[in-house]
Design an enzyme around this catalytic site. Structure first.
Site, mmCIF file in Angstrom:
data_model
loop_
_atom_site.group_PDB
_atom_site.id
_atom_site.type_symbol
_atom_site.label_atom_id
_atom_site.label_comp_id
_atom_site.label_asym_id
_atom_site.label_seq_id
_atom_site.Cartn_x
_atom_site.Cartn_y
_atom_site.Cartn_z
ATOM 1 N N GLU A 93 0.830 -1.202 0.000
ATOM 2 C CA GLU A 93 0.000 0.000 0.000
ATOM 3 C C GLU A 93 0.867 1.255 0.000
ATOM 4 O O GLU A 93 1.909 1.304 0.654
ATOM 5 C CB GLU A 93 -0.939 -0.013 1.207
ATOM 6 C CG GLU A 93 -1.945 -1.149 1.092
ATOM 7 C CD GLU A 93 -3.057 -1.098 2.129
ATOM 8 O OE1 GLU A 93 -4.203 -1.310 1.752
ATOM 9 O OE2 GLU A 93 -2.773 -0.863 3.322
ATOM 10 N N CYS A 116 -1.725 5.919 9.981
ATOM 11 C CA CYS A 116 -0.512 5.281 10.476
ATOM 12 C C CYS A 116 -0.849 3.923 11.070
ATOM 13 O O CYS A 116 -1.748 3.808 11.896
ATOM 14 C CB CYS A 116 0.101 6.102 11.599
ATOM 15 S SG CYS A 116 0.891 7.581 11.033
HETATM 16 N N1 SAH Z 1 8.331 0.797 10.746
HETATM 17 C C1 SAH Z 1 8.488 2.184 10.924
HETATM 18 C C2 SAH Z 1 7.646 3.022 10.000
HETATM 19 C C3 SAH Z 1 6.223 2.602 9.717
HETATM 20 S S1 SAH Z 1 5.031 2.865 10.931
HETATM 21 C C4 SAH Z 1 8.204 2.560 12.371
HETATM 22 O O1 SAH Z 1 7.643 1.750 13.092
HETATM 23 O O2 SAH Z 1 8.581 3.662 12.759
HETATM 24 C C5 SAH Z 1 4.854 4.637 11.082
HETATM 25 C C6 SAH Z 1 4.388 5.086 12.452
HETATM 26 O O3 SAH Z 1 3.046 4.661 12.718
HETATM 27 C C7 SAH Z 1 5.241 4.522 13.576
HETATM 28 O O4 SAH Z 1 5.553 5.512 14.517
HETATM 29 C C8 SAH Z 1 4.308 3.500 14.196
HETATM 30 O O5 SAH Z 1 4.630 3.204 15.510
HETATM 31 C C9 SAH Z 1 2.986 4.162 14.050
HETATM 32 N N2 SAH Z 1 1.846 3.255 14.191
HETATM 33 C C10 SAH Z 1 1.825 1.925 13.952
HETATM 34 N N3 SAH Z 1 0.588 1.426 14.178
HETATM 35 C C11 SAH Z 1 -0.181 2.465 14.578
HETATM 36 C C12 SAH Z 1 -1.553 2.593 14.923
HETATM 37 N N4 SAH Z 1 -2.377 1.563 14.922
HETATM 38 N N5 SAH Z 1 -2.009 3.820 15.272
HETATM 39 C C13 SAH Z 1 -1.186 4.894 15.267
HETATM 40 N N6 SAH Z 1 0.114 4.826 14.927
HETATM 41 C C14 SAH Z 1 0.620 3.626 14.585
#
Ligand code: SAH
Ligand code: SF4
Length: 364
Positions: free
Chosen positions: A95, A357
């Protein structure tokens, strides 16, 4: 040719020039090809009319243009977010999200099919790891969004709501990228950095490295490498817990890369590059949004050049937590401010289409 065709999006400009030279053709033609790929975002060889027949024949026989077909496209109800399910050549899918904010458009790109890090609240983590994306598959996502922007320039919604994109801020080219889609970019370091080099090439898409953010769950060797290689991109580190035990409960990767060592790596990075780090904190009601946690974050980051990005939890199938209320987020921010830490609360975008996110996942 028996071997798999070369993906043109895997090549840097120097690499493409060398390939064309190997075929006995002038660098002028390599430059024109590069221009088609990244300045004009042309996505079929057929449309590259201004290339010599000899080059076209070689390209057709030995290369492919790794365009990623759209398997599904979804638009958020507010019109600001578009989510693309893109098909890879091996039938896996990823995605990519296009987000419009006031005055800017950002592509949220994926770096892996799935993710090995297993953060409990993340839909990508919940699906597990399948494979790394190639450089070409990462580059193709950016080219895709760039093409969408060019095709839709002037048709962005002009809604009369706060933060709406004004008609004067419609964009024609992609300028901002965040590696916050599916996967852990520093787990796929080489492919991601090569893709960034290609996208920043001044003769092509010419993105500014300062308009690119790489977000990591805290892969320490990757953070150290970014510092040692003086990569000019922004770094975001996902924190979510301010003690090793609290963080480990949400982020299993903290076992391999414990919090104290992660903070050492972050200090190494900020000192070496004289640049701040963005720390991300998913706000989960009653779990990590209390005053104690805010003070713990403040103590942990005090004195560092840092900014905290608070992300109210987005719903995912595999995690029951709820997002924090606005009041809790505001209080968290004001406590951080007391430690001299600036913070933002992430604008919620695309939640209704699962493009927020941590909501990206693909059911095969
Ligand atoms: N793998 C990397 C980048 C992708 S996730 C990382 O973890 O940083 C991007 C951001 O979204 C990260 O800060 C992650 O912790 C956050 N994230 C993941 N799942 C989420 C959710 N369900 N709600 C809000 N933020 C989330
Ligand atoms: Fe992977 Fe980032 Fe999701 Fe964690 S939050 S599982 S590191 S994509």
């Amino acid at each position: 040719m028996s071997s798999a065709p070369l993906n043109l999006y895997d090549f840097t400009r120097a690499g493409l020039t060398a390939l064309v030279a190997e075929w006995g053709l002038s660098p002028v033609h390599a430059a024109r090809l590069w221009n088609y790929l990244y300045y004009e975002s042309t996505d079929t060889l057929a449309a590259m009319s201004d290339l010599p027949a000899r080059l076209k024949t070689r390209l057709e026989a030995e290369t492919t243009l790794g365009r990623l077909p759209i398997a599904r496209e979804t638009h958020s109800s507010d019109g600001f977010t578009r989510k693309y399910l893109l098909a890879l050549a091996d039938a896996h899918r990823i995605e990519t999200v296009l987000m419009r904010y006031t005055g800017r458009v950002t592509a949220c790109v994926s770096s892996q099919v799935g993710c090995a890090m297993g953060c409990v609240f993340c839909a990508t983590g919940q699906m597990g790891y399948t494979r790394h994306l190639t450089t070409g598959e990462i580059v193709a996502q950016a080219v895709h969004v760039d093409r969408v922007l060019r095709a839709t320039a002037g048709s962005a919604p002009a809604l009369a709501e706060p933060g709406a994109v004004s008609p004067h801020h419609r964009h024609e080219r992609l300028r901002n990228i965040v590696f916050m889609g599916m996967g852990e970019p520093l787990h796929n370091y080489d492919a991601v950095m090569k893709a960034i080099d290609i996208l920043c090439d001044s003769a092509g898409m010419a993105l500014g490295a300062k308009k690119i953010s790489v977000s990591t769950v805290g892969v320490i060797p990757g953070i150290v490498r970014l510092a040692d290689e003086r990569r000019p991109v922004h770094l975001a580190v996902s924190l979510h817990g301010a003690t090793q035990a609290e963080r480990l409960a949400l982020v299993p990767a903290a076992r391999a890369w414990p919090l104290d060592q992660l903070m050492d790596a972050c200090r190494y990075y900020t000192a070496k590059l004289e640049r701040r780090i963005f720390f991300e904190w998913t706000l989960i009601e009653g779990k990590n949004d209390g005053q104690d946690q805010a003070h713990a974050v403040g103590s942990l980051l005090r004195g560092m050049p840092a900014q905290v990005n608070l992300i109210p939890l987005n719903p995912t199938a595999g995690y029951a937590g709820a997002p924090s209320h606005n009041a809790a987020a505001k209080q968290f921010q004001s406590i951080l401010a007391g430690y001299g830490l600036p913070s933002t609360v992430r604008q919620r975008r695309g939640i209704d289409i699962g493009a927020g996110c941590g909501q990206l996942a693909v059911a095969d």
